[in-house]
Scaffold this active site. Structure first.
Site, PDB file in Angstrom:
ATOM      1  N   SER A   1       0.430   5.823   1.761  1.00  0.00           N
ATOM      2  CA  SER A   1      -0.644   5.157   1.041  1.00  0.00           C
ATOM      3  C   SER A   1      -2.012   5.492   1.608  1.00  0.00           C
ATOM      4  O   SER A   1      -2.835   4.622   1.857  1.00  0.00           O
ATOM      5  CB  SER A   1      -0.446   3.640   1.029  1.00  0.00           C
ATOM      6  OG  SER A   1      -1.358   3.063   0.119  1.00  0.00           O
TER       7      SER A   1
ATOM      8  N   SER B   1      -4.260   6.894  -0.084  1.00  0.00           N
ATOM      9  CA  SER B   1      -5.245   6.606  -1.134  1.00  0.00           C
ATOM     10  C   SER B   1      -5.765   5.178  -1.006  1.00  0.00           C
ATOM     11  O   SER B   1      -6.977   4.938  -1.065  1.00  0.00           O
ATOM     12  CB  SER B   1      -4.629   6.816  -2.517  1.00  0.00           C
ATOM     13  OG  SER B   1      -3.481   6.016  -2.694  1.00  0.00           O
TER      14      SER B   1
ATOM     15  N   ASP C   1       0.700  -1.561  -1.308  1.00  0.00           N
ATOM     16  CA  ASP C   1      -0.048  -0.742  -0.358  1.00  0.00           C
ATOM     17  C   ASP C   1      -1.235  -1.492   0.226  1.00  0.00           C
ATOM     18  O   ASP C   1      -1.427  -1.560   1.440  1.00  0.00           O
ATOM     19  CB  ASP C   1      -0.551   0.535  -1.041  1.00  0.00           C
ATOM     20  CG  ASP C   1       0.587   1.397  -1.558  1.00  0.00           C
ATOM     21  OD1 ASP C   1       1.736   1.191  -1.106  1.00  0.00           O
ATOM     22  OD2 ASP C   1       0.338   2.256  -2.417  1.00  0.00           O
TER      23      ASP C   1
END
Length: 390
Positions: free
Chosen positions: A121, A123, A167
């Protein structure tokens, strides 16, 4: 980390601060947060760093040490649509924050990730890292829930990835030496401590050497298949239901699935089968962690990985090979794909005493199967960590 040094070289002055957001793993609860399921997760002591200084003219100026092209935009004039590069996550973050709060101050920053991209994760981590800095220079104080939802909105509404809250929640709520047990339906959560009776463990990360983009993978399609299964099951059983978009398997009782599952198309049935079994594993996993049963917990992780392959049908050949090797490797309590499973990496909870043997066995077996990935594949050892500091 090099971001501070590079900032000083580029701007000829020291950064005012360095923001940090950890990466996350989710041992159990894979692929069910978008169906409002329960998940297990933790942050690790690797992540995204950003060296930065405020810019009073409102300009955002960012460079990544992991991607080419510098991004530049004004906090109050973010492009309406994404531009197709790494900085879309940051444009989306600024746009979502700007819709909630008044932004006046921009920043210049150098961003650096401490591990290869894919499966941890990154991002969400880069969004949260950037948001924490943008909030600080603008004297904005978000609650943990506001940070999670703002970061999620950046991915959902701007980047175009229909991710759930897993996330962001792991990267914000986690605490070192605890397991995060989160219900994504009502956002209630528990931080279960690692008890003194639990065997020692560390987090091993095996990068396949392949990067991927969720927006162009099967990630969104799998979500639609889960929604379709929920929508059909509610129709078959006579349950009240709303729109297709609002349909979630969490709203369909297990007994309804068991009664009507044979009427579902095969693919939808498999996706739903993964949801219900993974939901049960996340619940059982929390209890085993509470008891200090790391061996039992690890077995659930292996079962989760198998279901992800057979029922959720994600994972490329490379990740499947890593999973097959992990199952047969002594010293690994449990392992599976990390993240969506469309390329990226695998994670495992391991006995630290077996670290060298595990690294050697997995590396040898993987590169024998995929020799072209030598130099791209990598092994990393991590520990649990606190979530981002707000």
């Amino acid at each position: 980390m090099r971001c501070e040094e590079v900032y000083e070289q580029f701007y000829h002055k020291e950064p005012q601060a360095v923001a940090f957001c950890p990466y996350r793993i989710s041992p159990l609860g894979a692929h069910i947060d978008h169906q409002l399921g329960k998940v297990n997760g933790m942050a690790v002591n690797k992540g995204i760093h950003m060296a930065y200084r405020p810019k009073k003219n409102g300009i955002i100026e960012l460079q990544s040490l992991n991607f080419p092209k510098r991004a530049q935009f004004h906090v109050n004039s973010v492009p309406e649509t994404k531009e197709g590069d790494w900085a879309d996550h940051l444009r989306g973050a600024a746009k979502m924050l700007g819709e909630k709060c008044r932004l006046k101050i921009g920043l210049s920053g150098i961003i650096e990730g401490s591990l290869p991209i894919g499966g941890l994760s990154s991002s969400a981590a880069v969004i949260i890292c950037f948001l924490s800095a943008l909030c600080k220079v603008n004297d904005i104080h978000l609650s943990t829930k506001e940070m999670i939802l703002t970061a999620k909105a950046a991915e959902n509404k701007y980047v175009g990835v229909n991710c759930g809250k897993l996330d962001q929640s792991c990267e914000v709520l986690s605490r070192k030496n605890h397991l995060l047990y989160l219900d994504t339906k009502d956002d209630s959560y528990e931080l279960i401590p690692t008890g003194p009776e639990m065997k020692p463990y560390k987090v091993a990360i095996f990068f396949s050497g392949l990067e991927r983009s969720l927006a162009t993978s099967g990630y969104n399609l799998r979500q639609d298949e889960c929604k379709a299964a929920a929508y059909a099951l509610m129709g078959f059983s006579g349950m009240e239901y709303g729109t297709f978009e609002s349909s979630r398997l969490r709203d369909v009782p297990l007994e309804v699935f068991e009664q009507y599952k044979d009427r579902l198309p095969k693919l939808w049935r498999r996706r739903a089968q993964h949801y219900y079994t993974e939901f049960a594993r996340a619940e059982k996993g929390a209890e085993l962690w509470r008891k200090g049963d790391l061996a039992g917990y690890g077995q659930l992780i292996f079962e989760s990985g198998k279901s992800s392959i057979e029922n959720y049908e994600c994972g490329c050949d490379e990740l499947k090979k890593l999973y097959e090797i992990m199952v047969k490797t002594p010293g690994i309590y449990g392992g599976r794909f990390s993240g969506a499973g469309f390329k990226g990496c695998c994670m495992a909870l391991i006995d630290p005493e077996y670290t060298e043997e595990i690294e050697a066995k997995v590396t040898k077996g993987y590169l024998k199967a995929f020799p072209a990935l030598e130099g791209k594949y990598s092994f990393h050892l991590c520990e649990s960590a606190d979530g981002v500091e707000l």
